[in-house]
Design a protein around this motif. Structure first.
Motif, PDB file in Angstrom:
ATOM      1  N   ALA A  30       0.835  -1.203   0.000  1.00 53.50           N
ATOM      2  CA  ALA A  30       0.000   0.000   0.000  1.00 53.50           C
ATOM      3  C   ALA A  30       0.871   1.254   0.000  1.00 53.50           C
ATOM      4  O   ALA A  30       0.594   2.222  -0.727  1.00 53.50           O
ATOM      5  CB  ALA A  30      -0.925  -0.017   1.209  1.00 53.50           C
ATOM      6  N   ASN A  31       1.929   1.248   0.806  1.00 53.20           N
ATOM      7  CA  ASN A  31       2.850   2.385   0.842  1.00 53.20           C
ATOM      8  C   ASN A  31       3.533   2.583  -0.509  1.00 53.20           C
ATOM      9  O   ASN A  31       3.776   3.712  -0.934  1.00 53.20           O
ATOM     10  CB  ASN A  31       3.901   2.184   1.941  1.00 53.20           C
ATOM     11  N   PHE A  32       3.844   1.475  -1.163  1.00 53.09           N
ATOM     12  CA  PHE A  32       4.484   1.556  -2.480  1.00 53.09           C
ATOM     13  C   PHE A  32       3.567   2.258  -3.478  1.00 53.09           C
ATOM     14  O   PHE A  32       3.971   3.165  -4.204  1.00 53.09           O
ATOM     15  CB  PHE A  32       4.845   0.151  -2.975  1.00 53.09           C
ATOM     16  N   VAL A  33       2.292   1.811  -3.532  1.00 53.50           N
ATOM     17  CA  VAL A  33       1.327   2.416  -4.457  1.00 53.50           C
ATOM     18  C   VAL A  33       1.075   3.875  -4.079  1.00 53.50           C
ATOM     19  O   VAL A  33       1.001   4.753  -4.944  1.00 53.50           O
ATOM     20  CB  VAL A  33       0.006   1.615  -4.451  1.00 53.50           C
ATOM     21  N   ASP A  34       0.959   4.141  -2.781  1.00 50.83           N
ATOM     22  CA  ASP A  34       0.740   5.515  -2.322  1.00 50.83           C
ATOM     23  C   ASP A  34       1.890   6.418  -2.766  1.00 50.83           C
ATOM     24  O   ASP A  34       1.676   7.547  -3.221  1.00 50.83           O
ATOM     25  CB  ASP A  34       0.612   5.519  -0.791  1.00 50.83           C
ATOM     26  N   LYS A  35       3.108   5.914  -2.650  1.00 55.66           N
ATOM     27  CA  LYS A  35       4.281   6.697  -3.059  1.00 55.66           C
ATOM     28  C   LYS A  35       4.254   6.983  -4.550  1.00 55.66           C
ATOM     29  O   LYS A  35       4.540   8.103  -4.989  1.00 55.66           O
ATOM     30  CB  LYS A  35       5.554   5.934  -2.692  1.00 55.66           C
TER      31      LYS A  35
END
Length: 203
Positions: A30-35
């Motif tokens: 999720a953090n990857f996509v958010d970034k």
């Protein structure tokens, strides 16, 4: 098996993720996509949430395809050392068989000459030369063994790299799936908004 369930934020919006993987893993994708989404919005603030989600999906897909190509290159590079080792081993076996045959012929000839009380000095000289060649070939074979050990070590490193690449591909696939889910959700929200506006105009 109980699935893990976490609530994550992507570009300020909350989503619920479920999966067999650990919670840390779900948070990491999720953090990857958010970034990715925030990088695109930062580069061009005019992008909508929908367009930024699509561009993020394209970026992640591009990384996935490039990683796949790298995996194929690594697979091809693994086969080359193995073929070289096989050829060197075949060459050594052929030399050893030739030596064994000549040694057997020599021993038979020596026995025959001894029975006839013949001079075997010439044959012994040939045998000594052959033995020296055998020692030389044996030395080369030992070098091949060391080279083989080195190649195996390199092979293990490549296998670890491939394993890591596979993990990265799996991560990218999950990230892409989350992006696609997000895109479907955004499209649905957009459709609902249009229907609401249409109803308002009808009133």
């Amino acid at each position: 098996m109980t699935k893990n369930k976490v609530t994550v934020k992507i570009n300020g919006a909350e989503y619920t993720l479920t999966g067999d993987e650990s919670e840390d893993y779900l948070f990491s994708i999720a953090n990857f996509v958010d970034k990715k989404v925030k990088e695109i919005l930062y580069g061009n603030p005019k992008h909508s949430n929908t367009s930024s989600a699509v561009l993020s999906a394209l970026t992640i897909t591009d990384e996935l395809f490039k990683t796949r190509r790298e995996v194929e290159v690594l697979k091809r590079s693994l086969s080359e050392p193995e073929e070289k080792i096989k050829k060197l081993k075949r060459d050594y076996e052929e030399l050893k068989e030739a030596y064994d045959r000549l040694k057997e012929e020599y021993e038979s000839y020596v026995k025959l000459q001894q029975e006839k009380e013949a001079d075997v000095n010439t044959l012994k000289k040939d045998y000594d030369e052959l033995y020296e060649n055998y020692i030389k070939n044996n030395s080369e074979y030992e070098k091949l063994i060391k080279e083989n050990a080195y190649l195996r070590e390199q092979n293990e490193k490549l296998e670890k790299e491939i394993s890591q690449t596979h993990e990265n591909i799996a991560n990218l696939k999950d990230q892409l799936l989350e992006s696609q889910i997000e895109l479907v959700r955004v499209k649905k929200d957009l459709k609902d908004l249009k229907e609401l506006q249409s109803k308002k105009r009808g009133i």
